[in-house]
Design a protein around this motif. Structure first.
Motif, mmCIF file in Angstrom:
data_model
loop_
_atom_site.group_PDB
_atom_site.id
_atom_site.type_symbol
_atom_site.label_atom_id
_atom_site.label_comp_id
_atom_site.label_asym_id
_atom_site.label_seq_id
_atom_site.Cartn_x
_atom_site.Cartn_y
_atom_site.Cartn_z
ATOM 1 N N GLU A 36 0.803 -1.222 0.000
ATOM 2 C CA GLU A 36 0.000 0.000 0.000
ATOM 3 C C GLU A 36 0.839 1.277 0.000
ATOM 4 O O GLU A 36 0.407 2.302 -0.542
ATOM 5 C CB GLU A 36 -0.929 -0.012 1.219
ATOM 6 N N GLU A 37 2.037 1.226 0.588
ATOM 7 C CA GLU A 37 2.829 2.442 0.748
ATOM 8 C C GLU A 37 4.143 2.453 -0.033
ATOM 9 O O GLU A 37 4.690 3.533 -0.266
ATOM 10 C CB GLU A 37 3.137 2.666 2.233
ATOM 11 N N LYS A 38 4.648 1.274 -0.442
ATOM 12 C CA LYS A 38 5.968 1.228 -1.075
ATOM 13 C C LYS A 38 5.946 0.652 -2.486
ATOM 14 O O LYS A 38 6.999 0.491 -3.105
ATOM 15 C CB LYS A 38 6.944 0.429 -0.207
ATOM 16 N N GLY A 39 4.769 0.337 -3.007
ATOM 17 C CA GLY A 39 4.669 -0.064 -4.398
ATOM 18 C C GLY A 39 5.043 -1.493 -4.713
ATOM 19 O O GLY A 39 5.244 -1.836 -5.885
ATOM 20 N N PHE A 40 5.123 -2.364 -3.709
ATOM 21 C CA PHE A 40 5.380 -3.777 -3.980
ATOM 22 C C PHE A 40 4.125 -4.405 -4.572
ATOM 23 O O PHE A 40 3.005 -4.101 -4.150
ATOM 24 C CB PHE A 40 5.784 -4.499 -2.699
ATOM 25 N N ARG A 41 4.331 -5.305 -5.557
ATOM 26 C CA ARG A 41 3.178 -5.878 -6.242
ATOM 27 C C ARG A 41 3.225 -7.390 -6.381
ATOM 28 O O ARG A 41 2.314 -7.972 -6.984
ATOM 29 C CB ARG A 41 3.038 -5.243 -7.644
ATOM 30 N N THR A 42 4.256 -8.042 -5.853
ATOM 31 C CA THR A 42 4.327 -9.506 -5.915
ATOM 32 C C THR A 42 4.661 -10.075 -4.547
ATOM 33 O O THR A 42 5.527 -9.559 -3.840
ATOM 34 C CB THR A 42 5.389 -9.974 -6.926
ATOM 35 N N LEU A 43 3.965 -11.168 -4.205
ATOM 36 C CA LEU A 43 4.304 -11.977 -3.048
ATOM 37 C C LEU A 43 4.844 -13.310 -3.546
ATOM 38 O O LEU A 43 4.135 -14.054 -4.243
ATOM 39 C CB LEU A 43 3.088 -12.216 -2.157
ATOM 40 N N ALA A 44 6.086 -13.613 -3.219
ATOM 41 C CA ALA A 44 6.664 -14.932 -3.473
ATOM 42 C C ALA A 44 6.516 -15.731 -2.182
ATOM 43 O O ALA A 44 7.226 -15.487 -1.213
ATOM 44 C CB ALA A 44 8.131 -14.805 -3.879
ATOM 45 N N LEU A 45 5.555 -16.645 -2.168
ATOM 46 C CA LEU A 45 5.231 -17.411 -0.960
ATOM 47 C C LEU A 45 5.930 -18.758 -1.033
ATOM 48 O O LEU A 45 5.550 -19.622 -1.833
ATOM 49 C CB LEU A 45 3.717 -17.591 -0.838
ATOM 50 N N GLU A 46 6.935 -18.931 -0.207
ATOM 51 C CA GLU A 46 7.763 -20.135 -0.243
ATOM 52 C C GLU A 46 6.995 -21.351 0.261
ATOM 53 O O GLU A 46 6.263 -21.268 1.240
ATOM 54 C CB GLU A 46 8.989 -19.890 0.632
ATOM 55 N N GLY A 47 7.184 -22.474 -0.428
ATOM 56 C CA GLY A 47 6.649 -23.727 0.083
ATOM 57 C C GLY A 47 5.683 -24.438 -0.818
ATOM 58 O O GLY A 47 5.461 -25.639 -0.670
#
Length: 294
Positions: free
Chosen positions: A66-77
């Motif tokens: 919401e505040e830093k512009g990240f757009r991907t979650l790499a969810l390990e496992g």
């Protein structure tokens, strides 16, 4: 030395005020300066089986999106695309509870379901600026047969997605992988991104997983963190530090890591706390994650 380290930690710690994943993000503002312009933030949990560490990671993810512009979650496992989770957060198609029932055991939790639900709600509000799961490279893949091969493959998958999309990425996984060490995922990504790879260690003192876990021995790196008497806090290990703190961060040490089937005495060793992590999120007490059917 211990008193000096503890006082330094207390002076620079940023308390986290809630373990409600859905609460306003007022206590998350320190992430703004901590992350800076880094394109890749790794949230490495010393165990994947607690409510508190999962919620801290979830709230950090929310702030970074919401505040830093990240757009991907790499969810390990597990592979979110195989499970259908990537399709769900983008389109709303399917039942995320049923999808997670097919995931690896440490992802079958209400805390991970909350993450998936939040991602879907975010995308409904922002249909043209969505957050998504990282996908694996296309084509045939060789199964890693050694730990070294696994770490290289994990890193290569992240690099491929970053180059393919240009997204800022939050990597959420286990501390043994994300810590910056020779041959680890974190080590490979530090080589590629330099300070643009932010290694965050999520640690704890005691609690339940659900079996009881007591405080680690005094020679573990967590001991000075727990001595502050703060319940939950963030600490940037890169800020100016006196000689005693440098000695603590640079000395060979141990830190706890507990997997689904590992001995609770298992730990990360052969390195220094200040080399493994740029930031630590420490919790005095933890409780079990909320298991879902499956």
């Amino acid at each position: 030395m211990t008193d000096t380290v503890t006082e330094w930690i207390k002076r620079h710690a940023h308390p986290l005020s809630t373990q409600d994943a859905w609460a306003p993000l007022d206590d998350q503002s320190p992430w703004g300066d901590i992350v800076g312009d880094a394109p890749l933030v790794a949230l490495g949990c010393s165990t994947r089986q607690t409510h508190e560490l999962s919620t801290t990671a979830h709230r950090a993810l929310r702030f970074l999106v919401e505040e830093k512009g990240f757009r991907t979650l790499a969810l390990e496992g597990d592979d979110p695309e195989r499970l259908g989770l990537d399709e769900y957060v983008r389109t709303g198609d399917g039942d995320p509870l049923a999808m997670l029932a097919e995931a690896r055991p440490f992802l079958r939790t209400g805390e991970i379901l909350d993450v998936v639900t939040w991602m879907r709600e975010h995308n409904e509000r922002h249909p043209h600026d969505q957050v998504r799961f990282a996908r694996l490279p296309e084509g045939a893949r060789l199964e890693p047969t050694t730990r070294r091969e696994l770490e290289r493959q994990l890193a290569d998958d992240v690099l491929w997605w970053h180059e393919h999309t240009g997204d800022k990425i939050v990597y959420w996984g286990g501390i043994a992988h994300t810590a910056v060490a020779p041959g680890s995922l974190g080590g490979h990504l530090r080589e590629r991104f330099g300070s643009g790879y932010l290694s965050v260690g999520l640690t704890f003192e005691d609690g339940a997983l659900p079996w009881p876990i007591t405080a680690p021995p005094a020679d573990f790196a967590e001991t000075p963190l727990s001595a502050t008497d703060l319940d939950t806090f963030l600490l940037d290990l890169r800020v100016a530090r006196p000689e005693a703190v440098r000695a603590w961060l640079e000395a060979p040490t141990k830190t706890r890591m507990i997997g689904p089937t590992q001995d609770p005495l298992e730990h990360l060793s052969d390195g220094a706390f200040g080399d493994w992590f740029d930031v630590v999120g420490h919790h005095r007490h933890v409780t079990p994650a909320h298991l879902i059917a499956g």
